[in-house]
Every structure is written in structure tokens, then in C-alpha cells.
Design a protein around this motif. Sequence first.
Motif, PDB file in Angstrom:
ATOM      1  N   PRO A 157     -35.274-102.804  77.935  1.00 14.55           N
ATOM      2  CA  PRO A 157     -36.495-102.766  78.663  1.00 14.55           C
ATOM      3  C   PRO A 157     -37.792-103.432  77.967  1.00 14.55           C
ATOM      4  CG  PRO A 157     -36.065-100.572  78.587  1.00 14.55           C
ATOM      5  CD  PRO A 157     -34.892-101.222  78.044  1.00 14.55           C
ATOM      6  N   LEU A 158     -37.563-103.112  76.676  1.00 16.06           N
ATOM      7  CA  LEU A 158     -38.596-103.838  75.959  1.00 16.06           C
ATOM      8  C   LEU A 158     -38.727-105.437  76.120  1.00 16.06           C
ATOM      9  CD1 LEU A 158     -39.086-102.120  72.598  1.00 16.06           C
ATOM     10  CD2 LEU A 158     -40.467-101.936  74.216  1.00 16.06           C
ATOM     11  N   SER A 159     -37.539-105.943  76.463  1.00 18.11           N
ATOM     12  CA  SER A 159     -37.605-107.600  76.486  1.00 18.11           C
ATOM     13  C   SER A 159     -38.129-107.916  77.593  1.00 18.11           C
ATOM     14  CB  SER A 159     -36.002-107.838  76.796  1.00 18.11           C
ATOM     15  OG  SER A 159     -36.019-109.056  77.055  1.00 18.11           O
ATOM     16  N   GLY A 160     -38.070-107.150  79.023  1.00 17.45           N
ATOM     17  CA  GLY A 160     -38.912-107.204  79.905  1.00 17.45           C
ATOM     18  C   GLY A 160     -40.225-107.511  79.706  1.00 17.45           C
ATOM     19  N   LEU A 161     -40.899-106.065  79.056  1.00 21.41           N
ATOM     20  CA  LEU A 161     -42.364-106.160  78.713  1.00 21.41           C
ATOM     21  C   LEU A 161     -42.702-107.162  77.818  1.00 21.41           C
ATOM     22  CD1 LEU A 161     -45.041-104.402  78.293  1.00 21.41           C
ATOM     23  CD2 LEU A 161     -43.914-103.158  76.558  1.00 21.41           C
ATOM     24  N   TYR A 162     -41.863-107.683  76.898  1.00 23.92           N
ATOM     25  CA  TYR A 162     -42.232-108.801  76.054  1.00 23.92           C
ATOM     26  C   TYR A 162     -42.117-110.079  76.877  1.00 23.92           C
ATOM     27  CZ  TYR A 162     -41.613-112.165  72.047  1.00 23.92           C
ATOM     28  OH  TYR A 162     -42.232-113.237  70.959  1.00 23.92           O
ATOM     29  N   THR A 163     -41.410-110.322  77.727  1.00 26.25           N
ATOM     30  CA  THR A 163     -41.465-111.566  78.418  1.00 26.25           C
ATOM     31  C   THR A 163     -42.784-111.405  79.447  1.00 26.25           C
ATOM     32  OG1 THR A 163     -39.110-111.574  78.791  1.00 26.25           O
ATOM     33  CG2 THR A 163     -40.364-112.525  80.705  1.00 26.25           C
ATOM     34  N   ALA A 164     -43.124-110.316  80.059  1.00 30.13           N
ATOM     35  CA  ALA A 164     -44.470-110.398  80.962  1.00 30.13           C
ATOM     36  C   ALA A 164     -45.570-110.713  80.051  1.00 30.13           C
ATOM     37  CB  ALA A 164     -44.574-108.782  81.233  1.00 30.13           C
ATOM     38  N   CYS A 165     -45.577-110.496  78.833  1.00 27.85           N
ATOM     39  CA  CYS A 165     -46.644-111.044  78.012  1.00 27.85           C
ATOM     40  C   CYS A 165     -47.087-112.424  77.711  1.00 27.85           C
ATOM     41  CB  CYS A 165     -46.705-110.300  76.671  1.00 27.85           C
ATOM     42  SG  CYS A 165     -46.887-108.600  76.676  1.00 27.85           S
ATOM     43  N   PHE A 166     -45.735-113.186  78.295  1.00 27.17           N
ATOM     44  CA  PHE A 166     -45.990-114.635  78.146  1.00 27.17           C
ATOM     45  C   PHE A 166     -46.656-115.044  79.522  1.00 27.17           C
ATOM     46  CE2 PHE A 166     -43.239-114.048  74.442  1.00 27.17           C
ATOM     47  CZ  PHE A 166     -43.651-114.833  73.707  1.00 27.17           C
ATOM     48  N   TYR A 167     -46.323-114.424  80.443  1.00 27.48           N
ATOM     49  CA  TYR A 167     -46.738-114.965  81.827  1.00 27.48           C
ATOM     50  C   TYR A 167     -48.069-114.577  82.281  1.00 27.48           C
ATOM     51  CZ  TYR A 167     -42.027-116.822  82.484  1.00 27.48           C
ATOM     52  OH  TYR A 167     -40.660-117.371  82.552  1.00 27.48           O
ATOM     53  N   THR A 168     -48.838-113.946  81.565  1.00 24.46           N
ATOM     54  CA  THR A 168     -50.290-113.409  82.001  1.00 24.46           C
ATOM     55  C   THR A 168     -51.192-113.274  80.786  1.00 24.46           C
ATOM     56  OG1 THR A 168     -51.646-112.034  83.374  1.00 24.46           O
ATOM     57  CG2 THR A 168     -49.720-111.093  81.788  1.00 24.46           C
ATOM     58  N   GLU A 169     -52.561-113.384  80.969  1.00 26.59           N
ATOM     59  CA  GLU A 169     -53.449-113.444  80.174  1.00 26.59           C
ATOM     60  C   GLU A 169     -54.249-112.090  80.483  1.00 26.59           C
ATOM     61  OE1 GLU A 169     -55.491-117.012  79.762  1.00 26.59           O
ATOM     62  OE2 GLU A 169     -53.537-118.139  78.828  1.00 26.59           O
ATOM     63  N   LYS A 170     -53.826-111.478  81.515  1.00 32.82           N
ATOM     64  CA  LYS A 170     -54.829-110.307  81.752  1.00 32.82           C
ATOM     65  C   LYS A 170     -53.864-109.007  81.965  1.00 32.82           C
ATOM     66  CE  LYS A 170     -54.208-111.898  86.608  1.00 32.82           C
ATOM     67  NZ  LYS A 170     -54.850-112.546  87.544  1.00 32.82           N
ATOM     68  N   PRO A 171     -54.423-107.776  82.281  1.00 28.71           N
ATOM     69  CA  PRO A 171     -53.780-106.652  82.280  1.00 28.71           C
ATOM     70  C   PRO A 171     -52.789-106.767  83.347  1.00 28.71           C
ATOM     71  CG  PRO A 171     -56.131-106.415  81.883  1.00 28.71           C
ATOM     72  CD  PRO A 171     -55.745-107.468  82.072  1.00 28.71           C
ATOM     73  N   PHE A 172     -51.632-106.225  83.172  1.00 26.35           N
ATOM     74  CA  PHE A 172     -50.530-106.183  84.061  1.00 26.35           C
ATOM     75  C   PHE A 172     -49.981-104.828  84.205  1.00 26.35           C
ATOM     76  CE2 PHE A 172     -48.737-107.496  80.089  1.00 26.35           C
ATOM     77  CZ  PHE A 172     -47.627-106.661  79.960  1.00 26.35           C
ATOM     78  N   LEU A 173     -49.330-104.583  85.541  1.00 26.82           N
ATOM     79  CA  LEU A 173     -48.505-103.064  85.703  1.00 26.82           C
ATOM     80  C   LEU A 173     -47.074-103.728  85.574  1.00 26.82           C
ATOM     81  CD1 LEU A 173     -48.536-100.374  87.125  1.00 26.82           C
ATOM     82  CD2 LEU A 173     -48.307-101.475  89.111  1.00 26.82           C
ATOM     83  N   LEU A 174     -46.612-102.880  84.734  1.00 23.24           N
ATOM     84  CA  LEU A 174     -45.093-102.719  84.681  1.00 23.24           C
ATOM     85  C   LEU A 174     -44.507-101.470  85.328  1.00 23.24           C
ATOM     86  CD1 LEU A 174     -43.107-104.582  82.478  1.00 23.24           C
ATOM     87  CD2 LEU A 174     -43.192-102.499  81.228  1.00 23.24           C
ATOM     88  N   VAL A 175     -43.539-102.031  86.009  1.00 21.64           N
ATOM     89  CA  VAL A 175     -42.822-100.826  86.854  1.00 21.64           C
ATOM     90  C   VAL A 175     -41.234-101.340  86.948  1.00 21.64           C
ATOM     91  CG1 VAL A 175     -42.653-100.074  89.301  1.00 21.64           C
ATOM     92  CG2 VAL A 175     -44.712-100.809  88.329  1.00 21.64           C
ATOM     93  N   GLY A 176     -40.376-100.258  86.780  1.00 21.17           N
ATOM     94  CA  GLY A 176     -39.131-100.266  86.984  1.00 21.17           C
ATOM     95  C   GLY A 176     -38.473-100.756  88.331  1.00 21.17           C
ATOM     96  N   ALA A 177     -37.425-101.581  88.691  1.00 21.84           N
ATOM     97  CA  ALA A 177     -37.051-101.931  89.892  1.00 21.84           C
ATOM     98  C   ALA A 177     -36.540-100.895  90.686  1.00 21.84           C
ATOM     99  CB  ALA A 177     -36.115-102.939  89.876  1.00 21.84           C
ATOM    100  N   ASP A 178     -36.116 -99.750  89.861  1.00 26.59           N
ATOM    101  CA  ASP A 178     -35.357 -98.457  90.456  1.00 26.59           C
ATOM    102  C   ASP A 178     -36.258 -97.293  90.709  1.00 26.59           C
ATOM    103  OD1 ASP A 178     -35.920 -97.933  87.713  1.00 26.59           O
ATOM    104  OD2 ASP A 178     -33.996 -97.152  87.317  1.00 26.59           O
ATOM    105  N   MET A 179     -37.526 -97.647  91.015  1.00 26.53           N
ATOM    106  CA  MET A 179     -38.650 -96.728  91.280  1.00 26.53           C
ATOM    107  C   MET A 179     -39.146 -97.091  92.683  1.00 26.53           C
ATOM    108  SD  MET A 179     -40.273 -96.721  87.411  1.00 26.53           S
ATOM    109  CE  MET A 179     -41.254 -95.308  87.525  1.00 26.53           C
ATOM    110  N   PRO A 180     -38.485 -96.613  93.861  1.00 25.29           N
ATOM    111  CA  PRO A 180     -38.890 -97.069  95.024  1.00 25.29           C
ATOM    112  C   PRO A 180     -40.033 -96.191  95.714  1.00 25.29           C
ATOM    113  CG  PRO A 180     -36.838 -96.049  95.288  1.00 25.29           C
ATOM    114  CD  PRO A 180     -37.141 -96.170  93.778  1.00 25.29           C
ATOM    115  N   PHE A 181     -40.362 -95.251  95.174  1.00 29.96           N
ATOM    116  CA  PHE A 181     -41.134 -94.309  95.800  1.00 29.96           C
ATOM    117  C   PHE A 181     -42.426 -93.914  95.182  1.00 29.96           C
ATOM    118  CE2 PHE A 181     -36.750 -92.610  96.202  1.00 29.96           C
ATOM    119  CZ  PHE A 181     -36.701 -92.948  97.497  1.00 29.96           C
ATOM    120  N   ILE A 182     -42.934 -95.156  94.493  1.00 27.92           N
ATOM    121  CA  ILE A 182     -44.440 -95.266  93.856  1.00 27.92           C
ATOM    122  C   ILE A 182     -45.326 -94.904  95.125  1.00 27.92           C
ATOM    123  CG2 ILE A 182     -45.634 -96.534  92.544  1.00 27.92           C
ATOM    124  CD1 ILE A 182     -43.537 -98.005  91.493  1.00 27.92           C
ATOM    125  N   LYS A 183     -46.346 -94.217  94.517  1.00 26.31           N
ATOM    126  CA  LYS A 183     -47.305 -94.010  95.467  1.00 26.31           C
ATOM    127  C   LYS A 183     -48.695 -95.087  95.054  1.00 26.31           C
ATOM    128  CE  LYS A 183     -45.749 -90.366  97.544  1.00 26.31           C
ATOM    129  NZ  LYS A 183     -45.132 -90.223  98.927  1.00 26.31           N
TER     130      LYS A 183
END
Length: 195
Positions: free
Chosen positions: A75-101
Amino acid sequence: MNDTIDVFILAGGQSKRFKGDKTLFIFDNKPMIEHVFETLYSFSKNIYIVSKNPEKYLFIKNAKSIKDILDIQNPLSGLYTACFYTEKPFLLVGADMPFIKKDLVEYMIRNHKKEATIFKINGFFEPLLAVYDPSVKDKIKQSIENQRASFQKLILNLDVNVLTEEQARSVDKDLISFSNINTKEDVKRFYNIGH
């Protein structure tokens, strides 16, 4: 809609225990990943789905499906990838977490500071429902190169705003937001708590 944050949904897992692609498992008439997307869409118009097979998620309108930059199963690969697509803070979430409040997400965003804002529940950090700053990119790369490629080890090298379990319970009393689905039985069990 909030334009101060981007959202990245990690969909790169192998779903071994689930015995099938859990991100596409249908419950409540839609795939699991779509439940995650719909919960988070009110927070950002920039929602990315990071995976090894981005074509698989093109059916989700208004989401940008992108490929993991690194060819590793971590999953660190996904976090690393995210850093290349934004210049602002971002929320990282697993796709297997469907009950987020939504209240919990709002709380995290409102309290974000430092390199990461992460809840610590039952003595453990919850890195797959957290806010990160893209400046962590070099530390992730270093962690992977030094073969210390785990979120728990990475977090020790970040300047983290640690949110407590008590804070989490103030907006999600059952902590259902942190429930990730690993089996079909998990769907039934957590669904009963979350609804």
C-alpha cells in the motif's frame, strides 16, 4: 464540496482472503468501491482510484482511475503514487472500507497539520484512513528503498498529528469507519453495525 483536499482510494490489494475482487463485490446494489467513492465525493471533486489495473474502475463516473507508479505489492506504493498527483493535502483511504463516516473524515480534514494526520486506535496507527501532505514522497521512497516498506515504520519517520481513539469515538462511536473488509462475512457483520 471541498477543494482544499484531494482523495485517493487505494484499490491495489489482492483480496486473497475474500476469494474474489472485494472492491467489486456488490452489496446494497453497488460495488464496495462505489460505497467508498460516494461517501467521499462530498469532500472533493478530485477523487483518484489507485490500482495496478486502472481500467477496472472506469465505470465510476467522476473518479480518475490511475495506475500505481511502483510495481510492488504494497500500500505504500499507492501513497507514493498519490504524492505525484497532487500538491495539496490528501485523504488516503482503502477501497475495502465502505462504512466510513463523513463526520470522521470531516474531523480529520479540519484537524490536519504536519506531514500526516492519523488516528491511533487501540495502540495502532490507522494509515489507510488518514490525511497526508505530498511532501512525504521522499520519505516513502527512502522507506521502500531501505526495505522498511510498511506504514507503521514509515509513520515513525513522519511528523504526525496523532488523533486519539477518544477523538475518533466522538464522531464515530463504534469506530466502524476503520473497518476494512477481508471476507464476505465481514460485509454482513459490519453492515449490521454501520446501519
